[in-house]
Design a protein around this motif. Structure first.
Motif, PDB file in Angstrom:
ATOM      1  N   ALA A   1       4.495  -5.668  -3.679  1.00 21.88           N
ATOM      2  CA  ALA A   1       3.317  -5.130  -3.213  1.00 21.88           C
ATOM      3  C   ALA A   1       2.638  -5.518  -4.446  1.00 21.88           C
ATOM      4  O   ALA A   1       1.627  -5.710  -4.819  1.00 21.88           O
TER       5      ALA A   1
ATOM      6  N   SER B   1      -0.835   0.447  -4.045  1.00 21.94           N
ATOM      7  CA  SER B   1       0.178  -0.724  -3.292  1.00 21.94           C
ATOM      8  C   SER B   1      -0.194  -0.609  -1.706  1.00 21.94           C
ATOM      9  O   SER B   1      -0.400   0.465  -1.351  1.00 21.94           O
TER      10      SER B   1
ATOM     11  N   ILE C   1       2.817   0.048  -0.345  1.00 17.05           N
ATOM     12  CA  ILE C   1       4.239   0.926   0.222  1.00 17.05           C
ATOM     13  C   ILE C   1       3.502   1.687  -0.071  1.00 17.05           C
ATOM     14  O   ILE C   1       2.526   2.800  -0.903  1.00 17.05           O
TER      15      ILE C   1
ATOM     16  N   LYS D   1       0.122  -9.831   4.417  1.00 16.85           N
ATOM     17  CA  LYS D   1       0.420  -7.868   3.858  1.00 16.85           C
ATOM     18  C   LYS D   1       0.545  -6.325   4.884  1.00 16.85           C
ATOM     19  O   LYS D   1       1.717  -5.912   4.440  1.00 16.85           O
TER      20      LYS D   1
ATOM     21  N   GLU E   1       3.063  -3.582   5.282  1.00 16.23           N
ATOM     22  CA  GLU E   1       2.998  -2.535   5.374  1.00 16.23           C
ATOM     23  C   GLU E   1       2.722  -1.660   6.398  1.00 16.23           C
ATOM     24  O   GLU E   1       3.373  -0.925   6.599  1.00 16.23           O
TER      25      GLU E   1
END
Length: 172
Positions: free
Chosen positions: A6, A64, A66, A120, A124
């Motif tokens: 991340a 992030s 996350i 990404k 995610e």
């Protein structure tokens, strides 16, 4: 491992955005009034979209990819039209910078940014599906980067005919 990835993705994203701002101006096309106006409109539209996305997340906001644990899934406001308005804003603003920069390096940096944000986003979204049971339904209704495009496949629904097979006295 997940946190390191991340941090790496966010760092590369910031470097690509910095490159779009700092790379020397090129001469692939003339930056006349029309090109300048388009670059400004794209830059402003991207900034507005990113800010709306940032504000819309509220307590779920994190730098992030996350997802923040126990944060509510945001599906209203700009998130009711697109799932990733911050990334869309960065890509749109980045396109404005590439248009203004008028160089091969600007184009390559922008394409790398788009590819990075797309990858990404997929990572995610896998985490969001695991964290929020309703995310797949939401993703099936709302586009990834633009309204209506890049929707997720709806969750598979059990066939009601299959449940009848398990009942006593039914025939397959």
């Amino acid at each position: 491992m997940k946190r390191a990835l991340a941090i790496g993705l966010v760092s590369v994203q910031l470097l690509l955005l910095a490159a779009l701002v700092l790379l020397p101006h090129g001469s692939l096309w003339s930056v006349n009034a029309g090109v300048l106006a388009a670059a400004i409109v794209l830059g402003l539209a991207g900034a507005i979209l990113a800010v709306l996305g940032l504000r819309g997340l509220g307590p779920a906001l994190t730098a992030s990819p996350i997802p923040r644990e126990h944060a509510l899934l945001v599906t209203s406001g700009v998130y009711g039209r697109i799932r990733n308005p911050i990334y869309t804003g960065l890509m749109t603003g980045g396109l404005g910078l590439a248009l203004f920069g008028a160089s091969v390096w600007h184009i390559l940096a922008w394409l790398a940014l788009v590819l990075l944000l797309a990858a990404k986003t997929r990572w995610e979204e896998r985490m969001l599906v695991a964290e929020h049971p309703d995310y797949r339904d939401y993703g099936a209704r709302v586009g990834r980067f633009v309204p209506g495009a890049g929707r997720l496949r709806p969750p598979s629904r059990p066939d009601p005919r299959d449940s009848r097979r398990d009942q006593p006295g039914s025939t397959p």
